[in-house]
Design a protein around this motif. Sequence first.
Motif, mmCIF file in Angstrom:
data_model
loop_
_atom_site.group_PDB
_atom_site.id
_atom_site.type_symbol
_atom_site.label_atom_id
_atom_site.label_comp_id
_atom_site.label_asym_id
_atom_site.label_seq_id
_atom_site.Cartn_x
_atom_site.Cartn_y
_atom_site.Cartn_z
ATOM 1 N N SER A 111 0.686 -1.304 0.191
ATOM 2 C CA SER A 111 -0.089 0.052 0.063
ATOM 3 C C SER A 111 1.072 1.270 0.061
ATOM 4 C CB SER A 111 -1.005 0.028 1.267
ATOM 5 O OG SER A 111 -0.247 0.111 2.370
ATOM 6 N N ALA A 130 -5.783 10.128 -1.752
ATOM 7 C CA ALA A 130 -6.727 9.709 -0.651
ATOM 8 C C ALA A 130 -8.103 9.726 -0.879
ATOM 9 C CB ALA A 130 -6.475 11.158 0.488
ATOM 10 N N GLU A 131 -8.482 10.646 -1.851
ATOM 11 C CA GLU A 131 -9.864 10.308 -2.170
ATOM 12 C C GLU A 131 -10.015 8.915 -2.964
ATOM 13 O OE1 GLU A 131 -11.122 13.776 -4.816
ATOM 14 O OE2 GLU A 131 -11.364 14.857 -2.794
ATOM 15 N N TYR A 133 -8.425 6.318 -2.459
ATOM 16 C CA TYR A 133 -8.672 5.246 -1.548
ATOM 17 C C TYR A 133 -9.573 5.377 -0.448
ATOM 18 C CZ TYR A 133 -4.645 2.653 -3.718
ATOM 19 O OH TYR A 133 -4.099 2.014 -4.901
ATOM 20 N N LEU A 134 -10.407 6.459 -0.506
ATOM 21 C CA LEU A 134 -11.385 6.651 0.583
ATOM 22 C C LEU A 134 -10.679 6.904 1.877
ATOM 23 C CD1 LEU A 134 -14.090 4.355 -0.956
ATOM 24 C CD2 LEU A 134 -14.022 6.837 -1.396
ATOM 25 N N VAL A 135 -9.585 7.508 2.163
ATOM 26 C CA VAL A 135 -9.270 7.683 3.458
ATOM 27 C C VAL A 135 -9.168 9.103 3.449
ATOM 28 C CG1 VAL A 135 -8.055 5.260 3.539
ATOM 29 C CG2 VAL A 135 -6.735 7.320 2.992
ATOM 30 N N PRO A 136 -8.938 9.630 4.806
ATOM 31 C CA PRO A 136 -8.591 10.952 5.167
ATOM 32 C C PRO A 136 -7.143 11.606 4.572
ATOM 33 C CG PRO A 136 -9.423 9.934 7.096
ATOM 34 C CD PRO A 136 -9.160 8.923 6.082
ATOM 35 N N GLU A 137 -7.277 12.808 3.912
ATOM 36 C CA GLU A 137 -6.117 13.204 3.507
ATOM 37 C C GLU A 137 -4.714 13.118 4.369
ATOM 38 O OE1 GLU A 137 -6.612 17.085 2.063
ATOM 39 O OE2 GLU A 137 -4.498 17.208 1.232
ATOM 40 N N THR A 139 -4.446 11.132 6.826
ATOM 41 C CA THR A 139 -3.902 9.533 6.737
ATOM 42 C C THR A 139 -2.801 9.107 5.593
ATOM 43 O OG1 THR A 139 -6.016 8.920 7.722
ATOM 44 C CG2 THR A 139 -4.743 7.098 6.718
ATOM 45 N N MET A 140 -3.378 9.529 4.349
ATOM 46 C CA MET A 140 -2.710 9.210 3.218
ATOM 47 C C MET A 140 -1.218 10.094 3.113
ATOM 48 S SD MET A 140 -2.364 7.669 0.611
ATOM 49 C CE MET A 140 -3.592 6.751 0.406
ATOM 50 N N ARG A 143 1.155 8.207 5.209
ATOM 51 C CA ARG A 143 1.418 6.994 4.729
ATOM 52 C C ARG A 143 2.601 7.186 3.531
ATOM 53 N NH1 ARG A 143 -3.148 3.381 1.757
ATOM 54 N NH2 ARG A 143 -4.213 3.694 3.692
#
Lengths: 386, 135
Positions: A111, A130-131, A133-137, A139-140, A143
């Motif tokens: 990932s 982020a969008e 993968y549907l996770v908060p910005e 968080t991305m 990562r």
Amino acid sequence: MSVDDAGLRPLVPQVLGVLVRRGADFATAEDAVQEALLRALATWGDDPPDQPAAWLTTVAWRAFLDLTRSATARRDREARFDAEPPAGAVHSADDTLRLYFLCAHPELTPSSAVALTLRAVGGLTTRQIAEAYLVPEATMAQRISRAKRTVAAAGLAGDAPDDVATVMRVLYLVFNEGYSGDVDLAAEAIRLTRQLTELTDDPEVAGLLALMLLHHARRRSRTRPDGSLVPLAEQDRALWDDALIIEGTGLVQSALSRDRLGEYQVQAAIAALHADAPSVDETDWVQIVEWYDELLGLADTPIVRLNRAVAVGEADGAPAGLSALAEVPDGVPRREAVAAHLHERNGDLALAARLYAEAARNAPNQAERDHQTRQAARVNELLRRR
Amino acid sequence: MAKYLLLKHYRGAPAPENNVPMDQWTPEEVDAHIQFMADFGTRLEATGELVGAEAVAAEGMWVRYDGEGKPPVTDGPFAETKDLIAGWMIIDVDTEARAIELAGELSAAPGANGEPIHEWLEVRPFLAMPPTVDG
């Protein structure tokens, strides 16, 4: 205006590649390039410079120096800067290729490698990734930072491993994520793989691109407007994209002619045979089974055996398919679905209905669960009408 | 506005009135049910009351820390008697009454013979931060 609208995205890997080659550490270089992009958006307006890549490189290099400014380090870098040739035409295939290797570094989790590739090679913003993968910005962003630190810690800024197989695996992962948000990851994977084919001379890379194009060609027919799945046999072949099929088929044929067979080429050959058939009944299942046998020789996995069982069922009848299926261990995803289909074709409706219901329970996603539930309901209705 | 968690259960909830397993419905009844669920979500998006919704797999594990240097303990797939969540929806609504009203509508999703399932849904308010201004 965004980075996409201004056409800056394709320049990102070039510019980043130059900075890394000049000795910039990857993580800081990446931040510097993002800053140069922001400055370009703020200052170019309708009047971009003649050599956008050179402009970006100069600004990014200055930003890199600013970002890493400290008394002793600066002396070293300025000496290095003086020794560098002046920024001019900066296109360098080798630099971009090295970025691919860095972003797919084996030390990274899949990932992280995917996120880093989309940002550094693809030039997508953190928000876009982020969008998708549907996770908060935030968080991305973490990562990606972690991935950059991992690459830096591996100490490979100037010495990336040159295993193109890891790069291909990352690009295939991106492709299989499909799309959500405003970024079509499948299209992005195709764009990046296309670029990779221009940087390398590897028939497997061409095979991977062909495989993506051939799957992508069928995309419009794979789901109904309400999102439900349409199995291959029921797909409206008029919706398949002929241009992509022709390109993909041509690519795989020329790759195969080089006689350096690999998994992606074989999968692309199978996809080409499906794409080539005017209807499911006219599919050359015998040749598809032969390709699956070839694939088993390259990668003997339960998934390959499962797909082979489907093809054997079509080529030689349901009983042959069921004996091929006997070699696939329980617990392999979609095994029940294949078993249900083969038992239904073999006339054992009661068993088929039970297996479809089980396939629904074990389905990995909502669309597949709904599809298998419908199949179970359909066969149970047939049984009631008997 | 307050958030509520609506929970749908595989097992553990009282049996619904129209209790026929989905694979025993007709394909049309299955379609109608799926369409109802999709429309419900779309409608709550339009009213600004939907926060999120996901379905979860039928099988999962119980997992527990088992001490320093040891791998976590699992009890494998759930035993038959355990409560099992099938899916959740989070809504953000003005009143508890509205949360109950929406859960009631969701429970009326069509099932066998096109009749409502009368499924029991669990409705749990989220605990929130204390207000910054006292009433």
